[in-house]
Write an enzyme that holds these catalytic residues in place. Structure first.
Site, mmCIF file in Angstrom:
data_model
loop_
_atom_site.group_PDB
_atom_site.id
_atom_site.type_symbol
_atom_site.label_atom_id
_atom_site.label_comp_id
_atom_site.label_asym_id
_atom_site.label_seq_id
_atom_site.Cartn_x
_atom_site.Cartn_y
_atom_site.Cartn_z
ATOM 1 C CD GLU A 172 7.726 -3.207 -16.847
ATOM 2 O OE1 GLU A 172 8.263 -2.760 -16.148
ATOM 3 O OE2 GLU A 172 6.698 -3.433 -17.941
ATOM 4 C CG HIS A 173 12.390 -5.944 -13.299
ATOM 5 N ND1 HIS A 173 12.698 -4.489 -12.462
ATOM 6 C CD2 HIS A 173 11.178 -6.162 -12.917
ATOM 7 C CE1 HIS A 173 11.443 -3.566 -11.779
ATOM 8 N NE2 HIS A 173 10.653 -4.511 -12.686
#
Length: 329
Positions: A172-173
Protein backbone atom coordinates in the site's frame (compact mmCIF):
# COMPACT_ATOMS: atom_id res chain seq x y z
CA UNK A 1 -13.30 -28.71 -8.24
CA UNK A 2 -13.33 -31.10 -11.17
CA UNK A 3 -16.76 -31.81 -12.53
CA UNK A 4 -17.89 -35.41 -12.73
CA UNK A 5 -18.98 -37.04 -15.97
CA UNK A 6 -22.54 -38.38 -15.96
CA UNK A 7 -22.83 -42.10 -15.28
CA UNK A 8 -24.03 -44.12 -18.31
CA UNK A 9 -25.92 -47.35 -17.69
CA UNK A 10 -27.03 -50.00 -20.19
CA UNK A 11 -30.70 -49.81 -21.21
CA UNK A 12 -32.87 -52.23 -23.13
CA UNK A 13 -34.08 -49.55 -25.54
CA UNK A 14 -31.42 -47.38 -27.28
CA UNK A 15 -31.68 -43.69 -26.50
CA UNK A 16 -32.39 -41.34 -29.40
CA UNK A 17 -29.25 -39.72 -30.85
CA UNK A 18 -30.69 -36.24 -30.23
CA UNK A 19 -31.06 -37.00 -26.52
CA UNK A 20 -27.50 -38.34 -26.24
CA UNK A 21 -26.20 -35.26 -28.04
CA UNK A 22 -28.05 -33.01 -25.62
CA UNK A 23 -26.50 -34.84 -22.64
CA UNK A 24 -23.00 -34.45 -24.09
CA UNK A 25 -23.53 -30.76 -24.82
CA UNK A 26 -24.88 -30.14 -21.32
CA UNK A 27 -21.92 -31.89 -19.69
CA UNK A 28 -19.48 -29.96 -21.87
CA UNK A 29 -21.14 -26.62 -21.06
CA UNK A 30 -21.16 -27.42 -17.34
CA UNK A 31 -17.45 -28.23 -17.38
CA UNK A 32 -16.58 -25.12 -19.41
CA UNK A 33 -18.59 -22.77 -17.21
CA UNK A 34 -17.31 -24.24 -13.96
CA UNK A 35 -20.79 -24.64 -12.49
CA UNK A 36 -19.43 -27.36 -10.19
CA UNK A 37 -17.60 -24.70 -8.20
CA UNK A 38 -19.32 -23.15 -5.23
CA UNK A 39 -19.39 -19.39 -4.62
CA UNK A 40 -16.10 -18.05 -3.26
CA UNK A 41 -15.63 -16.55 0.20
CA UNK A 42 -12.25 -15.23 1.40
CA UNK A 43 -11.08 -14.08 4.85
CA UNK A 44 -7.87 -12.40 5.99
CA UNK A 45 -6.50 -13.77 9.25
CA UNK A 46 -3.57 -13.39 11.63
CA UNK A 47 -2.49 -9.76 11.32
CA UNK A 48 -3.61 -8.52 14.73
CA UNK A 49 -2.57 -11.42 16.97
CA UNK A 50 -5.98 -11.96 18.58
CA UNK A 51 -5.31 -15.71 19.00
CA UNK A 52 -7.82 -16.54 16.28
CA UNK A 53 -7.43 -20.00 14.78
CA UNK A 54 -8.66 -21.43 11.49
CA UNK A 55 -11.06 -23.65 13.44
CA UNK A 56 -12.68 -20.57 15.04
CA UNK A 57 -13.88 -19.24 11.67
CA UNK A 58 -17.22 -20.63 10.46
CA UNK A 59 -17.11 -22.26 7.02
CA UNK A 60 -20.42 -22.84 5.24
CA UNK A 61 -20.55 -26.13 3.28
CA UNK A 62 -22.18 -24.28 0.39
CA UNK A 63 -19.13 -22.10 -0.40
CA UNK A 64 -15.48 -22.55 -1.27
CA UNK A 65 -13.25 -20.80 1.25
CA UNK A 66 -9.86 -19.07 1.08
CA UNK A 67 -8.01 -18.15 4.25
CA UNK A 68 -5.47 -15.37 3.58
CA UNK A 69 -2.61 -15.23 6.08
CA UNK A 70 -1.59 -11.65 6.86
CA UNK A 71 1.24 -10.87 6.29
CA UNK A 72 4.56 -11.96 4.84
CA UNK A 73 6.74 -8.82 4.63
CA UNK A 74 10.22 -8.18 3.27
CA UNK A 75 11.29 -6.28 6.37
CA UNK A 76 13.35 -7.36 9.38
CA UNK A 77 13.40 -5.93 12.92
CA UNK A 78 16.31 -3.59 13.53
CA UNK A 79 19.11 -5.89 14.77
CA UNK A 80 20.62 -3.30 17.13
CA UNK A 81 17.53 -1.47 18.41
CA UNK A 82 14.29 -3.39 18.94
CA UNK A 83 12.30 -0.15 19.30
CA UNK A 84 13.59 1.30 16.02
CA UNK A 85 11.65 0.94 12.75
CA UNK A 86 12.01 -2.34 10.87
CA UNK A 87 14.39 -2.39 7.88
CA UNK A 88 13.55 -3.43 4.28
CA UNK A 89 15.27 -6.59 3.07
CA UNK A 90 14.98 -6.28 -0.73
CA UNK A 91 12.57 -9.17 -1.22
CA UNK A 92 13.66 -11.49 1.59
CA UNK A 93 10.30 -12.22 3.18
CA UNK A 94 9.59 -13.11 6.79
CA UNK A 95 6.38 -14.29 8.44
CA UNK A 96 4.56 -11.54 10.36
CA UNK A 97 1.25 -13.28 11.06
CA UNK A 98 0.26 -15.03 14.30
CA UNK A 99 2.67 -17.97 14.01
CA UNK A 100 1.73 -19.35 17.41
CA UNK A 101 -1.80 -20.20 16.25
CA UNK A 102 -1.50 -20.33 12.45
CA UNK A 103 1.17 -22.98 12.09
CA UNK A 104 1.98 -25.34 9.20
CA UNK A 105 0.10 -28.09 11.07
CA UNK A 106 -2.89 -25.78 11.49
CA UNK A 107 -2.89 -25.05 7.74
CA UNK A 108 -2.95 -28.77 6.95
CA UNK A 109 -5.73 -29.36 9.49
CA UNK A 110 -7.84 -26.51 8.08
CA UNK A 111 -7.72 -28.10 4.64
CA UNK A 112 -8.63 -31.56 5.98
CA UNK A 113 -11.39 -30.37 8.28
CA UNK A 114 -14.01 -29.91 5.57
CA UNK A 115 -13.07 -32.71 3.19
CA UNK A 116 -16.14 -34.77 4.12
CA UNK A 117 -18.44 -31.98 2.89
CA UNK A 118 -16.39 -31.52 -0.33
CA UNK A 119 -15.74 -27.88 0.51
CA UNK A 120 -12.59 -26.56 -1.12
CA UNK A 121 -10.54 -24.83 1.58
CA UNK A 122 -7.37 -23.14 0.34
CA UNK A 123 -4.81 -21.00 2.13
CA UNK A 124 -2.97 -17.99 0.70
CA UNK A 125 -0.49 -15.54 2.13
CA UNK A 126 -0.68 -11.80 1.62
CA UNK A 127 2.42 -9.74 0.89
CA UNK A 128 3.06 -6.28 2.28
CA UNK A 129 0.11 -4.80 4.09
CA UNK A 130 -0.15 -1.31 5.52
CA UNK A 131 2.44 -1.27 8.32
CA UNK A 132 5.14 -3.39 9.91
CA UNK A 133 5.79 -2.82 13.61
CA UNK A 134 4.14 0.61 13.34
CA UNK A 135 6.09 1.72 10.25
CA UNK A 136 4.75 1.82 6.69
CA UNK A 137 5.49 -1.45 4.89
CA UNK A 138 6.84 0.47 1.90
CA UNK A 139 7.74 -1.45 -1.24
CA UNK A 140 11.52 -1.20 -1.75
CA UNK A 141 13.68 -2.84 -4.43
CA UNK A 142 17.37 -2.24 -5.16
CA UNK A 143 16.75 -3.65 -8.65
CA UNK A 144 14.13 -5.80 -10.32
CA UNK A 145 16.45 -8.80 -10.67
CA UNK A 146 17.69 -8.67 -7.08
CA UNK A 147 14.22 -8.27 -5.56
CA UNK A 148 12.69 -11.04 -7.66
CA UNK A 149 15.54 -13.45 -6.94
CA UNK A 150 15.31 -12.87 -3.20
CA UNK A 151 11.51 -13.00 -3.19
CA UNK A 152 11.28 -16.25 -5.15
CA UNK A 153 13.77 -17.95 -2.85
CA UNK A 154 12.34 -16.74 0.45
CA UNK A 155 8.68 -17.17 -0.48
CA UNK A 156 9.20 -20.64 -1.91
CA UNK A 157 10.54 -21.68 1.49
CA UNK A 158 7.55 -20.16 3.34
CA UNK A 159 4.96 -21.48 0.87
CA UNK A 160 6.27 -25.04 0.94
CA UNK A 161 6.88 -25.09 4.70
CA UNK A 162 3.31 -24.02 5.41
CA UNK A 163 1.63 -25.86 2.52
CA UNK A 164 0.20 -22.59 1.20
CA UNK A 165 -1.65 -22.55 -2.13
CA UNK A 166 -1.58 -18.94 -3.35
CA UNK A 167 -0.44 -15.37 -2.85
CA UNK A 168 -2.22 -12.04 -2.45
CA UNK A 169 -0.46 -8.73 -3.21
CA UNK A 170 -1.32 -5.97 -0.72
CA UNK A 171 1.50 -3.42 -0.82
CA UNK A 172 0.00 0.00 0.00
CA UNK A 173 3.09 2.27 0.11
CA UNK A 174 5.82 2.78 -2.46
CA UNK A 175 9.25 4.38 -2.42
CA UNK A 176 10.18 7.25 -4.73
CA UNK A 177 12.39 5.01 -6.90
CA UNK A 178 9.85 2.20 -6.93
CA UNK A 179 7.81 3.48 -9.86
CA UNK A 180 4.72 1.69 -11.19
CA UNK A 181 6.94 0.11 -13.84
CA UNK A 182 9.42 -1.25 -11.26
CA UNK A 183 6.62 -2.54 -9.03
CA UNK A 184 4.90 -4.21 -11.98
CA UNK A 185 8.04 -6.00 -13.10
CA UNK A 186 9.00 -7.13 -9.60
CA UNK A 187 5.60 -8.47 -8.59
CA UNK A 188 4.62 -9.73 -12.02
CA UNK A 189 7.83 -11.71 -12.48
CA UNK A 190 7.56 -13.04 -8.93
CA UNK A 191 4.06 -14.44 -9.40
CA UNK A 192 4.91 -15.86 -12.81
CA UNK A 193 7.98 -17.59 -11.36
CA UNK A 194 6.06 -19.05 -8.40
CA UNK A 195 3.45 -20.42 -10.79
CA UNK A 196 6.14 -21.92 -13.02
CA UNK A 197 7.74 -23.60 -10.00
CA UNK A 198 4.36 -25.09 -9.08
CA UNK A 199 4.36 -23.67 -5.56
CA UNK A 200 1.18 -21.58 -6.08
CA UNK A 201 -2.00 -22.25 -8.05
CA UNK A 202 -3.72 -18.86 -7.73
CA UNK A 203 -2.97 -15.20 -7.03
CA UNK A 204 -4.82 -11.98 -6.26
CA UNK A 205 -4.21 -8.27 -5.80
CA UNK A 206 -5.76 -6.01 -3.15
CA UNK A 207 -5.72 -2.37 -4.31
CA UNK A 208 -7.91 0.53 -3.20
CA UNK A 209 -8.98 3.92 -4.55
CA UNK A 210 -5.82 5.94 -4.01
CA UNK A 211 -4.09 7.54 -7.03
CA UNK A 212 -0.62 6.22 -6.21
CA UNK A 213 -1.91 2.76 -5.36
CA UNK A 214 -4.02 2.61 -8.51
CA UNK A 215 -1.10 3.75 -10.67
CA UNK A 216 1.09 0.93 -9.36
CA UNK A 217 -1.55 -1.80 -9.54
CA UNK A 218 -2.84 -0.51 -12.85
CA UNK A 219 0.61 -0.95 -14.40
CA UNK A 220 0.93 -4.39 -12.82
CA UNK A 221 -2.42 -5.35 -14.28
CA UNK A 222 -1.54 -3.94 -17.71
CA UNK A 223 1.63 -6.03 -17.88
CA UNK A 224 0.77 -9.13 -15.89
CA UNK A 225 -2.99 -9.22 -15.40
CA UNK A 226 -3.16 -12.72 -16.84
CA UNK A 227 -1.21 -13.98 -13.81
CA UNK A 228 -3.95 -12.97 -11.33
CA UNK A 229 -7.23 -14.73 -10.65
CA UNK A 230 -8.95 -12.25 -8.32
CA UNK A 231 -9.04 -8.57 -7.38
CA UNK A 232 -9.81 -8.11 -3.67
CA UNK A 233 -10.67 -4.46 -4.16
CA UNK A 234 -10.85 -2.67 -0.80
CA UNK A 235 -14.29 -1.11 -1.17
CA UNK A 236 -14.24 -0.47 2.60
CA UNK A 237 -11.69 2.30 1.97
CA UNK A 238 -14.37 4.49 0.37
CA UNK A 239 -16.31 7.03 2.45
CA UNK A 240 -18.41 5.82 5.37
CA UNK A 241 -21.58 7.32 3.84
CA UNK A 242 -21.28 5.35 0.57
CA UNK A 243 -24.71 4.47 -0.86
CA UNK A 244 -25.75 1.33 -2.72
CA UNK A 245 -25.87 3.25 -6.00
CA UNK A 246 -22.39 4.68 -5.41
CA UNK A 247 -21.05 1.26 -4.48
CA UNK A 248 -22.35 -0.23 -7.72
CA UNK A 249 -20.77 2.66 -9.62
CA UNK A 250 -17.45 2.00 -7.91
CA UNK A 251 -17.76 -1.67 -8.83
CA UNK A 252 -18.32 -0.75 -12.48
CA UNK A 253 -15.30 1.57 -12.41
CA UNK A 254 -12.95 -1.01 -10.91
CA UNK A 255 -14.24 -3.78 -13.17
CA UNK A 256 -13.25 -1.63 -16.16
CA UNK A 257 -9.89 -0.78 -14.61
CA UNK A 258 -9.09 -4.44 -13.95
CA UNK A 259 -10.69 -5.75 -17.10
CA UNK A 260 -10.77 -9.52 -17.45
CA UNK A 261 -10.28 -10.06 -13.72
CA UNK A 262 -12.77 -11.29 -11.15
CA UNK A 263 -13.36 -8.27 -8.92
CA UNK A 264 -14.57 -9.44 -5.50
CA UNK A 265 -16.55 -7.24 -3.15
CA UNK A 266 -15.49 -6.90 0.45
CA UNK A 267 -16.21 -5.29 3.79
CA UNK A 268 -14.21 -4.69 6.93
CA UNK A 269 -15.17 -5.61 10.47
CA UNK A 270 -12.58 -3.42 12.18
CA UNK A 271 -13.53 0.03 13.57
CA UNK A 272 -11.47 1.82 10.90
CA UNK A 273 -13.31 0.29 7.93
CA UNK A 274 -15.68 2.54 6.01
CA UNK A 275 -17.48 2.07 2.71
CA UNK A 276 -20.82 0.30 2.36
CA UNK A 277 -21.01 -1.94 5.41
CA UNK A 278 -22.96 -5.18 5.80
CA UNK A 279 -25.55 -3.41 7.93
CA UNK A 280 -25.97 -0.49 5.52
CA UNK A 281 -26.83 -2.02 2.16
CA UNK A 282 -23.84 -4.20 1.26
CA UNK A 283 -26.02 -7.23 0.63
CA UNK A 284 -28.52 -5.22 -1.41
CA UNK A 285 -25.62 -4.29 -3.69
CA UNK A 286 -24.50 -7.93 -3.79
CA UNK A 287 -28.01 -9.02 -4.72
CA UNK A 288 -27.99 -6.65 -7.68
CA UNK A 289 -24.55 -7.85 -8.81
CA UNK A 290 -25.73 -11.44 -8.55
CA UNK A 291 -28.80 -10.59 -10.62
CA UNK A 292 -26.44 -9.21 -13.27
CA UNK A 293 -24.26 -12.33 -13.11
CA UNK A 294 -21.26 -10.31 -11.85
CA UNK A 295 -20.91 -11.39 -8.23
CA UNK A 296 -17.63 -13.31 -8.23
CA UNK A 297 -17.28 -13.64 -4.47
CA UNK A 298 -16.99 -11.84 -1.12
CA UNK A 299 -13.99 -11.26 1.12
CA UNK A 300 -13.67 -9.89 4.67
CA UNK A 301 -10.99 -7.96 6.53
CA UNK A 302 -10.52 -9.60 8.99
CA UNK A 303 -11.08 -12.62 11.22
CA UNK A 304 -9.04 -11.03 14.00
CA UNK A 305 -11.68 -8.34 14.39
CA UNK A 306 -14.74 -10.50 13.70
CA UNK A 307 -14.07 -12.98 16.49
CA UNK A 308 -15.39 -10.52 19.10
CA UNK A 309 -18.82 -10.56 17.42
CA UNK A 310 -18.88 -14.31 16.82
CA UNK A 311 -18.23 -13.83 13.08
CA UNK A 312 -21.73 -12.49 12.68
CA UNK A 313 -21.33 -11.01 9.22
CA UNK A 314 -19.18 -13.85 7.91
CA UNK A 315 -22.12 -16.13 8.63
CA UNK A 316 -24.55 -13.77 6.89
CA UNK A 317 -22.28 -13.39 3.86
CA UNK A 318 -21.73 -17.11 3.41
CA UNK A 319 -25.43 -17.87 3.78
CA UNK A 320 -26.11 -15.24 1.15
CA UNK A 321 -23.54 -16.73 -1.25
CA UNK A 322 -24.69 -20.31 -0.64
CA UNK A 323 -28.31 -19.49 -1.39
CA UNK A 324 -30.50 -22.54 -0.78
CA UNK A 325 -27.55 -24.81 0.00
CA UNK A 326 -27.92 -26.39 3.46
CA UNK A 327 -25.44 -25.24 6.09
CA UNK A 328 -25.12 -23.49 9.40
CA UNK A 329 -27.99 -21.28 10.62
Amino acid sequence: MASRSPTVTAMATPLPFSFLLAVVLFATAATASGVARRPLFREYIGAEFKNVTFADVPVHPGVDFDFILSFAIDYVPNPTNASAPACPTDGRFLVYWDEANLTPAAVAAAKRRHCSSNVVVRVALSLGGDTVNGTNATFRASSVDAWVGNAVESLTTILTTYGIDGVDIDYEHFGDRETPEVFAECVGRLVRALRALGVISFASVAPFANPDVQAHYGELWRRYGDQFDYVNFQFYAYAANTTVAEFLGYYDEQSRRYGGGKVLVGFGTDPESNGLGPGKGFFRACRELRRQGRLHGVFVWAADNSVADGFRYERVAQRFLAGAAPGFT
